[in-house]
Design an enzyme around this catalytic site. Sequence first.
Site, short mmCIF file in Angstrom:
data_model
loop_
_atom_site.label_atom_id
_atom_site.label_comp_id
_atom_site.label_asym_id
_atom_site.label_seq_id
_atom_site.Cartn_x
_atom_site.Cartn_y
_atom_site.Cartn_z
CG ASP A 38 96.76 69.51 18.66
OD1 ASP A 38 97.06 68.63 17.84
OD2 ASP A 38 95.87 70.36 18.48
N GLY A 39 99.86 69.36 17.78
CA GLY A 39 100.71 70.14 16.88
C GLY A 39 101.87 69.37 16.27
CG ASN A 40 102.93 65.59 17.81
OD1 ASN A 40 103.22 66.51 18.56
ND2 ASN A 40 102.63 64.38 18.24
N GLY A 41 101.83 67.28 13.81
CA GLY A 41 101.71 67.29 12.34
C GLY A 41 102.20 68.61 11.77
NE ARG A 101 99.21 64.16 10.25
CZ ARG A 101 98.80 65.28 10.85
NH1 ARG A 101 98.95 66.44 10.23
NH2 ARG A 101 98.23 65.25 12.02
CG ASN A 141 93.56 61.12 17.20
OD1 ASN A 141 94.10 61.17 18.29
ND2 ASN A 141 93.22 62.23 16.56
NE ARG A 151 94.23 71.16 21.48
CZ ARG A 151 93.29 70.40 20.96
NH1 ARG A 151 92.20 70.17 21.66
NH2 ARG A 151 93.42 69.87 19.76
CD GLU A 186 91.70 77.87 36.94
OE1 GLU A 186 91.75 78.66 35.98
OE2 GLU A 186 90.79 77.88 37.80
#
Length: 255
Positions: free
Chosen positions: A26-29, A39, A74, A193, A212
């Site tokens: 996550d966090g590409n944008g 994006r 998505n 994540r 975990e």
Amino acid sequence: MRIIEADQVADVRAGEVPAHVGVIMDGNGRWAQMRTLTRSEGHAAAEDAVVATVDACLDLGVRWLSAYAFSTENWTREVEEIAFLMRFDEWLLRKERRDELNEKGVQIRFLGRLDDPRIPEDSRDWLVETAALTEHNTRMVLGIAFNYGGRAEIVDAVRALVAQGVAPEEVTEERLAAELYAPDMPDMDLVVRTSSEHRTSNFFPWQATYAELVFLDTLWPDFREGHLYSAVAEYQARRRRMGAASAAAGADRRA
Ligand code: IPE
Ligand code: IPE
Ligand code: MG
């Protein structure tokens, strides 16, 4: 999560390595936005992080790595972004990268609703070809969760059982698990994540119930081998009880 030093990697290698690691990329944008890029350019930058993660897993001897590439939720994004994300041959696994992974002995599988008519046909052909090219590799399985939703996966498994005429009393955890997208997939031990979001967003709820969870502030395109080693070090410091009264009994149950 504490980032470990390079000279501590040997200790991680010598410790208990998770059999199955999941990564929620996550966090590409946000990474792109910080650089005034589109994006899609952020997604394109994700590829190096995927390769670094695979290399670190190969080095540690992790046998399964599952990466979240496109969720069933998505589809709510803008059409241009979706169109780019469908082209994982451009942003996640270009041909040269795929061939490199193949040479390293990585089996690549795509997990999700792959027969969705919204997936362009040439993309589907490419994923079928990639899976066929690498199916005999045994060093590691890279599962790419594509048009994947954990709830959809469970619904699909239930539909398969119903179609087989399985009676309610015959439905067991084992029978249902046998109908999941990759029945041979072991439970996830560790889920990582990136991008400071503390949730799992429909990522393998069945397989990750006792995983975990490790959350990092790093944005996915900046994720490298050191982050993966550090996440595994964090995993090794945790005490897994698996419902038992003590960690030792939990470990026994897992064996
Ligand atoms: C993750 O990055 C990749 C996909 C969901 C395909 P995002 O695109 O969600 O990036 P952010 O969360 O908007 O920064
Ligand atoms: C999860 O990220 C899906 C992928 C990484 C492919 P999202 O960015 O879609 O998740 P939310 O919307 O922040 O929960
Ligand atoms: Mg996101």
